[in-house]
Design an enzyme around this catalytic site. Structure first.
Site, PDB file in Angstrom:
ATOM      1  N   VAL A   1       3.609   4.128  -1.026  1.00 47.81           N
ATOM      2  CA  VAL A   1       3.839   4.910  -2.239  1.00 47.81           C
ATOM      3  C   VAL A   1       5.266   5.459  -2.243  1.00 47.81           C
ATOM      4  CG1 VAL A   1       1.402   5.518  -2.530  1.00 47.81           C
ATOM      5  CG2 VAL A   1       2.834   6.950  -1.063  1.00 47.81           C
ATOM      6  N   ASP A   2       6.112   4.957  -1.320  1.00 44.04           N
ATOM      7  CA  ASP A   2       7.422   5.580  -1.105  1.00 44.04           C
ATOM      8  C   ASP A   2       8.542   5.029  -1.998  1.00 44.04           C
ATOM      9  OD1 ASP A   2       8.067   3.098   0.114  1.00 44.04           O
ATOM     10  OD2 ASP A   2       7.596   3.861   2.109  1.00 44.04           O
TER      11      ASP A   2
ATOM     12  N   HIS B   1      -1.483   1.427  -4.362  1.00 41.94           N
ATOM     13  CA  HIS B   1      -1.868   2.832  -4.201  1.00 41.94           C
ATOM     14  C   HIS B   1      -1.006   3.793  -5.010  1.00 41.94           C
ATOM     15  CE1 HIS B   1      -3.970   1.802  -0.122  1.00 41.94           C
ATOM     16  NE2 HIS B   1      -4.629   1.379  -1.172  1.00 41.94           N
TER      17      HIS B   1
ATOM     18  N   CYS C   1      -5.049  15.812 -20.044  1.00 46.47           N
ATOM     19  CA  CYS C   1      -4.757  14.846 -21.110  1.00 46.47           C
ATOM     20  C   CYS C   1      -4.504  13.439 -20.574  1.00 46.47           C
ATOM     21  CB  CYS C   1      -3.569  15.318 -21.959  1.00 46.47           C
ATOM     22  SG  CYS C   1      -1.987  15.220 -21.110  1.00 46.47           S
TER      23      CYS C   1
ATOM     24  N   GLN D   1       0.848  -1.198   0.000  1.00 48.32           N
ATOM     25  CA  GLN D   1       0.000   0.000   0.000  1.00 48.32           C
ATOM     26  C   GLN D   1       0.879   1.242   0.000  1.00 48.32           C
ATOM     27  OE1 GLN D   1      -3.453  -0.609   3.026  1.00 48.32           O
ATOM     28  NE2 GLN D   1      -1.782  -1.921   3.689  1.00 48.32           N
TER      29      GLN D   1
ATOM     30  N   CYS E   1       1.292  20.295 -16.687  1.00 50.35           N
ATOM     31  CA  CYS E   1       1.667  19.411 -17.789  1.00 50.35           C
ATOM     32  C   CYS E   1       2.090  20.269 -18.984  1.00 50.35           C
ATOM     33  CB  CYS E   1       0.436  18.582 -18.145  1.00 50.35           C
ATOM     34  SG  CYS E   1       0.629  17.440 -19.521  1.00 50.35           S
TER      35      CYS E   1
ATOM     36  N   GLY F   1       2.892  -4.374   9.077  1.00 53.42           N
ATOM     37  CA  GLY F   1       2.861  -2.925   9.289  1.00 53.42           C
ATOM     38  C   GLY F   1       1.704  -2.207   8.632  1.00 53.42           C
TER      39      GLY F   1
ATOM     40  N   CYS G   1       0.776  20.208 -21.731  1.00 55.30           N
ATOM     41  CA  CYS G   1      -0.472  20.638 -22.387  1.00 55.30           C
ATOM     42  C   CYS G   1      -1.135  21.787 -21.640  1.00 55.30           C
ATOM     43  CB  CYS G   1      -1.440  19.461 -22.525  1.00 55.30           C
ATOM     44  SG  CYS G   1      -2.399  19.101 -21.020  1.00 55.30           S
TER      45      CYS G   1
ATOM     46  N   SER H   1      -2.417  -0.962   9.360  1.00 51.50           N
ATOM     47  CA  SER H   1      -3.474  -0.878  10.375  1.00 51.50           C
ATOM     48  C   SER H   1      -4.698  -1.683   9.951  1.00 51.50           C
ATOM     49  CB  SER H   1      -3.860   0.582  10.617  1.00 51.50           C
ATOM     50  OG  SER H   1      -4.233   1.197   9.402  1.00 51.50           O
TER      51      SER H   1
HETATM   52  P1  NAD Z   1      -1.291   3.218   8.721  1.00 54.66           P
HETATM   53  O1  NAD Z   1      -0.545   4.479   8.995  1.00 54.66           O
HETATM   54  O2  NAD Z   1      -2.761   3.216   8.803  1.00 54.66           O
HETATM   55  O3  NAD Z   1      -0.791   2.097   9.773  1.00 54.66           O
HETATM   56  C1  NAD Z   1       0.553   1.817  10.021  1.00 54.66           C
HETATM   57  C2  NAD Z   1       0.625   0.542  10.835  1.00 54.66           C
HETATM   58  O4  NAD Z   1       1.976   0.182  10.971  1.00 54.66           O
HETATM   59  C3  NAD Z   1       0.037   0.661  12.246  1.00 54.66           C
HETATM   60  O5  NAD Z   1      -0.813  -0.444  12.466  1.00 54.66           O
HETATM   61  C4  NAD Z   1       1.276   0.586  13.157  1.00 54.66           C
HETATM   62  O6  NAD Z   1       1.011  -0.061  14.382  1.00 54.66           O
HETATM   63  C5  NAD Z   1       2.227  -0.221  12.308  1.00 54.66           C
HETATM   64  N1  NAD Z   1       3.651   0.040  12.551  1.00 54.66           N
HETATM   65  C6  NAD Z   1       4.264   1.232  12.780  1.00 54.66           C
HETATM   66  N2  NAD Z   1       5.586   1.057  12.885  1.00 54.66           N
HETATM   67  C7  NAD Z   1       5.825  -0.272  12.718  1.00 54.66           C
HETATM   68  C8  NAD Z   1       6.999  -1.073  12.711  1.00 54.66           C
HETATM   69  N3  NAD Z   1       8.227  -0.537  12.896  1.00 54.66           N
HETATM   70  N4  NAD Z   1       6.871  -2.409  12.505  1.00 54.66           N
HETATM   71  C9  NAD Z   1       5.650  -2.966  12.324  1.00 54.66           C
HETATM   72  N5  NAD Z   1       4.501  -2.252  12.317  1.00 54.66           N
HETATM   73  C10 NAD Z   1       4.595  -0.932  12.505  1.00 54.66           C
HETATM   74  O7  NAD Z   1      -0.789   2.697   7.326  1.00 54.66           O
HETATM   75  P2  NAD Z   1      -1.453   1.731   6.251  1.00 54.66           P
HETATM   76  O8  NAD Z   1      -2.130   0.608   6.930  1.00 54.66           O
HETATM   77  O9  NAD Z   1      -0.388   1.466   5.256  1.00 54.66           O
HETATM   78  O10 NAD Z   1      -2.636   2.552   5.527  1.00 54.66           O
HETATM   79  C11 NAD Z   1      -2.659   3.915   5.304  1.00 54.66           C
HETATM   80  C12 NAD Z   1      -2.497   4.423   3.886  1.00 54.66           C
HETATM   81  O11 NAD Z   1      -1.441   5.332   3.984  1.00 54.66           O
HETATM   82  C13 NAD Z   1      -2.063   3.501   2.803  1.00 54.66           C
HETATM   83  O12 NAD Z   1      -2.992   3.628   1.804  1.00 54.66           O
HETATM   84  C14 NAD Z   1      -0.716   4.027   2.273  1.00 54.66           C
HETATM   85  O13 NAD Z   1      -0.791   4.222   0.858  1.00 54.66           O
HETATM   86  C15 NAD Z   1      -0.562   5.355   2.896  1.00 54.66           C
HETATM   87  N6  NAD Z   1       0.769   5.690   3.456  1.00 54.66           N
HETATM   88  C16 NAD Z   1       1.915   5.285   2.842  1.00 54.66           C
HETATM   89  C17 NAD Z   1       3.154   5.597   3.390  1.00 54.66           C
HETATM   90  C18 NAD Z   1       4.410   5.135   2.692  1.00 54.66           C
HETATM   91  O14 NAD Z   1       4.406   4.956   1.480  1.00 54.66           O
HETATM   92  N7  NAD Z   1       5.498   4.907   3.434  1.00 54.66           N
HETATM   93  C19 NAD Z   1       3.223   6.322   4.575  1.00 54.66           C
HETATM   94  C20 NAD Z   1       2.047   6.732   5.179  1.00 54.66           C
HETATM   95  C21 NAD Z   1       0.812   6.381   4.620  1.00 54.66           C
END
Ligand code: NAD
Length: 245
Positions: free
Chosen positions: A103-104, A119, A130, A101, A148, A187, A150, A189
Protein backbone atom coordinates in the site's frame (compact mmCIF):
# COMPACT_ATOMS: atom_id res chain seq x y z
CA UNK A 1 14.14 -31.00 -9.82
CA UNK A 2 14.48 -27.33 -8.94
CA UNK A 3 15.52 -24.96 -11.67
CA UNK A 4 18.73 -22.98 -11.36
CA UNK A 5 19.18 -19.24 -11.57
CA UNK A 6 20.40 -19.39 -15.20
CA UNK A 7 17.33 -21.35 -16.28
CA UNK A 8 15.02 -18.81 -14.68
CA UNK A 9 16.82 -15.96 -16.43
CA UNK A 10 16.15 -17.78 -19.69
CA UNK A 11 12.47 -18.34 -18.85
CA UNK A 12 12.10 -14.61 -18.24
CA UNK A 13 13.97 -13.73 -21.42
CA UNK A 14 11.73 -15.95 -23.52
CA UNK A 15 8.35 -15.40 -21.88
CA UNK A 16 5.77 -13.22 -23.60
CA UNK A 17 3.39 -13.24 -20.65
CA UNK A 18 4.75 -12.57 -17.17
CA UNK A 19 2.93 -11.84 -13.92
CA UNK A 20 4.47 -10.83 -10.61
CA UNK A 21 3.07 -10.80 -7.08
CA UNK A 22 4.87 -8.59 -4.57
CA UNK A 23 4.56 -8.23 -0.81
CA UNK A 24 6.05 -6.07 1.91
CA UNK A 25 9.49 -7.69 1.46
CA UNK A 26 10.22 -5.84 -1.80
CA UNK A 27 9.96 -2.51 0.05
CA UNK A 28 11.97 -3.67 3.07
CA UNK A 29 15.28 -2.52 1.54
CA UNK A 30 13.68 0.92 1.08
CA UNK A 31 13.30 1.08 4.86
CA UNK A 32 9.59 0.19 5.03
CA UNK A 33 8.92 -2.33 7.82
CA UNK A 34 7.28 -5.67 6.98
CA UNK A 35 4.37 -6.92 9.10
CA UNK A 36 5.80 -10.25 10.13
CA UNK A 37 9.12 -9.18 11.59
CA UNK A 38 10.35 -7.36 14.66
CA UNK A 39 10.45 -3.95 12.96
CA UNK A 40 6.77 -4.36 12.01
CA UNK A 41 5.76 -3.57 15.56
CA UNK A 42 4.54 -0.06 16.38
CA UNK A 43 4.44 0.73 20.08
CA UNK A 44 3.27 -2.57 21.60
CA UNK A 45 0.68 -3.35 18.92
CA UNK A 46 0.67 -6.06 16.29
CA UNK A 47 -0.61 -5.00 12.83
CA UNK A 48 -3.29 -7.70 13.07
CA UNK A 49 -4.75 -5.78 16.05
CA UNK A 50 -4.83 -2.42 14.25
CA UNK A 51 -5.62 -3.17 10.61
CA UNK A 52 -9.20 -4.33 11.19
CA UNK A 53 -12.65 -2.71 10.99
CA UNK A 54 -13.17 -3.68 14.64
CA UNK A 55 -10.04 -1.82 15.78
CA UNK A 56 -11.16 1.27 13.86
CA UNK A 57 -14.67 1.15 15.34
CA UNK A 58 -13.16 0.84 18.83
CA UNK A 59 -10.52 3.55 18.57
CA UNK A 60 -10.26 5.43 15.23
CA UNK A 61 -7.72 7.86 16.63
CA UNK A 62 -5.29 5.08 17.63
CA UNK A 63 -5.59 3.41 14.22
CA UNK A 64 -5.01 6.77 12.49
CA UNK A 65 -1.92 7.42 14.67
CA UNK A 66 -0.51 4.16 13.34
CA UNK A 67 -1.33 5.13 9.75
CA UNK A 68 0.21 8.57 10.31
CA UNK A 69 3.40 6.78 11.36
CA UNK A 70 3.30 4.40 8.36
CA UNK A 71 2.66 7.31 5.97
CA UNK A 72 5.61 9.22 7.42
CA UNK A 73 7.93 6.18 6.98
CA UNK A 74 6.83 5.67 3.37
CA UNK A 75 7.04 9.38 2.52
CA UNK A 76 10.76 9.29 3.38
CA UNK A 77 11.40 6.02 1.47
CA UNK A 78 12.68 5.70 -2.11
CA UNK A 79 12.10 2.84 -4.60
CA UNK A 80 15.01 0.36 -4.56
CA UNK A 81 16.68 -1.74 -7.31
CA UNK A 82 14.01 -4.45 -6.88
CA UNK A 83 11.19 -2.02 -7.76
CA UNK A 84 13.23 -0.68 -10.68
CA UNK A 85 14.05 -4.14 -12.07
CA UNK A 86 10.31 -4.83 -12.35
CA UNK A 87 9.88 -1.63 -14.37
CA UNK A 88 12.60 -2.85 -16.71
CA UNK A 89 10.92 -6.25 -17.03
CA UNK A 90 7.58 -4.58 -17.78
CA UNK A 91 9.13 -2.49 -20.55
CA UNK A 92 10.43 -5.60 -22.30
CA UNK A 93 7.55 -8.01 -21.83
CA UNK A 94 4.61 -7.94 -24.22
CA UNK A 95 2.01 -8.92 -21.62
CA UNK A 96 3.10 -7.95 -18.11
CA UNK A 97 1.06 -7.56 -14.93
CA UNK A 98 2.34 -6.54 -11.52
CA UNK A 99 0.03 -7.48 -8.67
CA UNK A 100 0.98 -5.97 -5.33
CA UNK A 101 -0.23 -6.38 -1.78
CA UNK A 102 1.70 -3.25 -0.85
CA UNK A 103 0.00 0.00 0.00
CA UNK A 104 3.14 2.18 -0.05
CA UNK A 105 3.02 3.48 -3.64
CA UNK A 106 6.71 2.66 -4.29
CA UNK A 107 5.96 0.63 -7.44
CA UNK A 108 4.19 3.65 -8.99
CA UNK A 109 7.02 5.95 -7.93
CA UNK A 110 9.54 3.59 -9.57
CA UNK A 111 7.55 3.80 -12.83
CA UNK A 112 5.46 0.60 -12.94
CA UNK A 113 2.36 1.13 -15.06
CA UNK A 114 0.47 -2.14 -15.42
CA UNK A 115 -0.14 -2.38 -11.68
CA UNK A 116 -2.99 -3.98 -9.73
CA UNK A 117 -3.20 -2.90 -6.10
CA UNK A 118 -4.96 -5.67 -4.21
CA UNK A 119 -4.95 -3.94 -0.83
CA UNK A 120 -5.53 -0.30 -1.76
CA UNK A 121 -3.33 2.62 -0.92
CA UNK A 122 -2.04 4.52 2.13
CA UNK A 123 -2.72 7.89 0.51
CA UNK A 124 -6.40 7.35 -0.26
CA UNK A 125 -9.03 8.20 2.37
CA UNK A 126 -12.66 7.04 2.26
CA UNK A 127 -15.68 8.51 4.05
CA UNK A 128 -17.65 6.05 6.16
CA UNK A 129 -20.82 8.11 5.63
CA UNK A 130 -20.94 9.29 2.02
CA UNK A 131 -18.37 6.82 0.60
CA UNK A 132 -16.41 9.55 -1.21
CA UNK A 133 -12.73 8.78 -1.83
CA UNK A 134 -10.05 11.45 -1.75
CA UNK A 135 -6.26 11.55 -1.90
CA UNK A 136 -4.43 13.33 0.91
CA UNK A 137 -0.63 13.22 1.04
CA UNK A 138 -0.22 15.39 4.15
CA UNK A 139 2.30 13.94 6.61
CA UNK A 140 1.30 14.01 9.36
CA UNK A 141 -2.43 14.51 8.92
CA UNK A 142 -3.16 17.56 11.06
CA UNK A 143 -6.42 16.39 12.63
CA UNK A 144 -7.03 12.87 13.93
CA UNK A 145 -9.27 11.20 13.05
CA UNK A 146 -9.71 13.13 9.79
CA UNK A 147 -13.21 14.17 8.71
CA UNK A 148 -14.90 14.37 5.31
CA UNK A 149 -16.49 17.62 4.03
CA UNK A 150 -19.85 15.96 4.83
CA UNK A 151 -18.81 15.59 8.48
CA UNK A 152 -18.37 11.79 8.29
CA UNK A 153 -15.35 9.91 9.63
CA UNK A 154 -12.61 9.19 7.08
CA UNK A 155 -10.87 5.80 7.09
CA UNK A 156 -7.68 4.71 5.29
CA UNK A 157 -8.39 3.48 1.75
CA UNK A 158 -6.75 0.12 2.38
CA UNK A 159 -8.13 -3.40 2.67
CA UNK A 160 -8.08 -4.54 6.29
CA UNK A 161 -7.84 -8.08 7.62
CA UNK A 162 -11.22 -9.77 7.15
CA UNK A 163 -12.37 -7.39 4.39
CA UNK A 164 -13.03 -8.42 0.78
CA UNK A 165 -10.64 -7.35 -1.98
CA UNK A 166 -11.78 -4.90 -4.68
CA UNK A 167 -13.66 -7.20 -7.03
CA UNK A 168 -12.48 -5.89 -10.39
CA UNK A 169 -8.84 -5.72 -9.30
CA UNK A 170 -8.98 -9.30 -8.06
CA UNK A 171 -10.65 -10.44 -11.29
CA UNK A 172 -7.84 -8.91 -13.36
CA UNK A 173 -5.19 -10.43 -11.06
CA UNK A 174 -6.73 -13.90 -11.44
CA UNK A 175 -6.80 -13.47 -15.22
CA UNK A 176 -3.15 -12.39 -15.31
CA UNK A 177 -2.16 -15.39 -13.17
CA UNK A 178 -4.15 -17.69 -15.44
CA UNK A 179 -2.39 -16.62 -18.64
CA UNK A 180 1.18 -16.08 -17.34
CA UNK A 181 4.01 -18.28 -18.62
CA UNK A 182 6.25 -17.17 -15.76
CA UNK A 183 4.92 -16.03 -12.39
CA UNK A 184 7.29 -14.38 -9.88
CA UNK A 185 6.41 -14.24 -6.18
CA UNK A 186 8.54 -11.64 -4.42
CA UNK A 187 8.85 -10.79 -0.72
CA UNK A 188 5.56 -12.10 0.55
CA UNK A 189 5.04 -14.44 3.48
CA UNK A 190 2.30 -16.06 1.34
CA UNK A 191 -0.17 -16.39 4.20
CA UNK A 192 -2.63 -13.57 3.43
CA UNK A 193 -5.47 -14.84 1.24
CA UNK A 194 -6.56 -14.65 -1.49
CA UNK A 195 -3.27 -13.16 -2.72
CA UNK A 196 -1.35 -16.24 -1.58
CA UNK A 197 -3.38 -18.50 -3.86
CA UNK A 198 -2.47 -16.59 -7.07
CA UNK A 199 0.88 -18.40 -7.57
CA UNK A 200 -0.76 -21.81 -7.18
CA UNK A 201 -3.50 -20.87 -9.59
CA UNK A 202 -0.85 -19.74 -12.08
CA UNK A 203 1.01 -23.00 -11.67
CA UNK A 204 -2.11 -25.10 -12.25
CA UNK A 205 -2.70 -23.07 -15.42
CA UNK A 206 0.79 -23.96 -16.67
CA UNK A 207 3.05 -21.12 -15.48
CA UNK A 208 6.52 -21.64 -14.10
CA UNK A 209 6.42 -20.16 -10.62
CA UNK A 210 9.54 -18.62 -9.10
CA UNK A 211 9.79 -17.41 -5.51
CA UNK A 212 12.25 -14.81 -4.18
CA UNK A 213 12.33 -14.35 -0.41
CA UNK A 214 14.74 -14.03 2.49
CA UNK A 215 13.38 -17.26 3.91
CA UNK A 216 11.21 -20.25 3.06
CA UNK A 217 7.42 -19.78 3.08
CA UNK A 218 4.41 -22.13 2.86
CA UNK A 219 4.76 -21.79 -0.94
CA UNK A 220 8.39 -22.83 -1.22
CA UNK A 221 7.74 -26.55 -1.56
CA UNK A 222 5.23 -26.00 -4.35
CA UNK A 223 7.12 -23.75 -6.79
CA UNK A 224 9.42 -24.49 -9.74
CA UNK A 225 12.30 -22.43 -8.39
CA UNK A 226 13.03 -20.67 -5.15
CA UNK A 227 15.90 -18.31 -4.37
CA UNK A 228 16.70 -17.11 -0.87
CA UNK A 229 18.05 -13.57 -0.71
CA UNK A 230 17.19 -9.90 -0.96
CA UNK A 231 14.85 -9.00 -3.79
CA UNK A 232 16.83 -5.79 -4.38
CA UNK A 233 19.83 -7.97 -5.30
CA UNK A 234 18.16 -10.98 -6.94
CA UNK A 235 15.67 -9.19 -9.20
CA UNK A 236 18.17 -6.97 -11.06
CA UNK A 237 20.32 -10.06 -11.78
CA UNK A 238 17.37 -12.04 -13.09
CA UNK A 239 16.07 -9.23 -15.24
CA UNK A 240 19.40 -8.00 -16.57
CA UNK A 241 19.97 -11.26 -18.42
CA UNK A 242 16.40 -11.23 -19.70
CA UNK A 243 17.08 -7.83 -21.21
CA UNK A 244 20.36 -8.70 -22.89
CA UNK A 245 19.65 -12.11 -24.35
P1 NAD B 1 4.70 -9.91 5.39
O1 NAD B 1 5.20 -8.87 6.32
O2 NAD B 1 3.76 -10.93 5.89
O3 NAD B 1 5.96 -10.72 4.80
C1 NAD B 1 7.09 -10.11 4.26
C2 NAD B 1 7.92 -11.17 3.57
O4 NAD B 1 8.99 -10.54 2.91
C3 NAD B 1 8.53 -12.22 4.52
O5 NAD B 1 8.28 -13.50 3.98
C4 NAD B 1 10.03 -11.89 4.50
O6 NAD B 1 10.83 -13.05 4.62
C5 NAD B 1 10.19 -11.27 3.13
N1 NAD B 1 11.28 -10.30 3.01
C6 NAD B 1 11.68 -9.36 3.91
N2 NAD B 1 12.68 -8.63 3.40
C7 NAD B 1 12.92 -9.11 2.15
C8 NAD B 1 13.83 -8.76 1.11
N3 NAD B 1 14.71 -7.75 1.25
N4 NAD B 1 13.80 -9.47 -0.04
C9 NAD B 1 12.93 -10.50 -0.20
N5 NAD B 1 12.04 -10.87 0.74
C10 NAD B 1 12.04 -10.18 1.89
O7 NAD B 1 4.11 -9.15 4.14
P2 NAD B 1 3.03 -9.58 3.05
O8 NAD B 1 3.24 -10.99 2.66
O9 NAD B 1 3.08 -8.51 2.03
O10 NAD B 1 1.59 -9.55 3.76
C11 NAD B 1 1.20 -8.71 4.79
C12 NAD B 1 0.21 -7.60 4.48
O11 NAD B 1 0.85 -6.45 4.95
C13 NAD B 1 -0.14 -7.26 3.08
O12 NAD B 1 -1.50 -7.30 3.01
C14 NAD B 1 0.31 -5.81 2.84
O13 NAD B 1 -0.79 -5.03 2.35
C15 NAD B 1 0.66 -5.30 4.18
N6 NAD B 1 1.91 -4.51 4.29
C16 NAD B 1 2.31 -3.66 3.31
C17 NAD B 1 3.49 -2.94 3.43
C18 NAD B 1 3.91 -2.00 2.33
O14 NAD B 1 3.06 -1.49 1.61
N7 NAD B 1 5.21 -1.78 2.14
C19 NAD B 1 4.28 -3.10 4.57
C20 NAD B 1 3.86 -3.97 5.56
C21 NAD B 1 2.68 -4.70 5.40
Amino acid sequence: MRAEFEAVRRWLAEAERVAVLTGAGISHESGVPVFRGQDGLWRQYRPEDLATPQAFARDPRLVWEWYNWRRSVVARAQPNPGHRALVELEERTRDFTLVTQNVDGLHERAGSRRLLKLHGDLWTLRCLDCGRESVDRAVPLPELPPRCACGGLLRPGVVWFGEPLPEEVLRQALEAAGRAQVFLVVGTSAVVQPAASLPLLARRAGARVVELNLEETPLTGQVDASFLGKSGELLPRLVEAAVRS
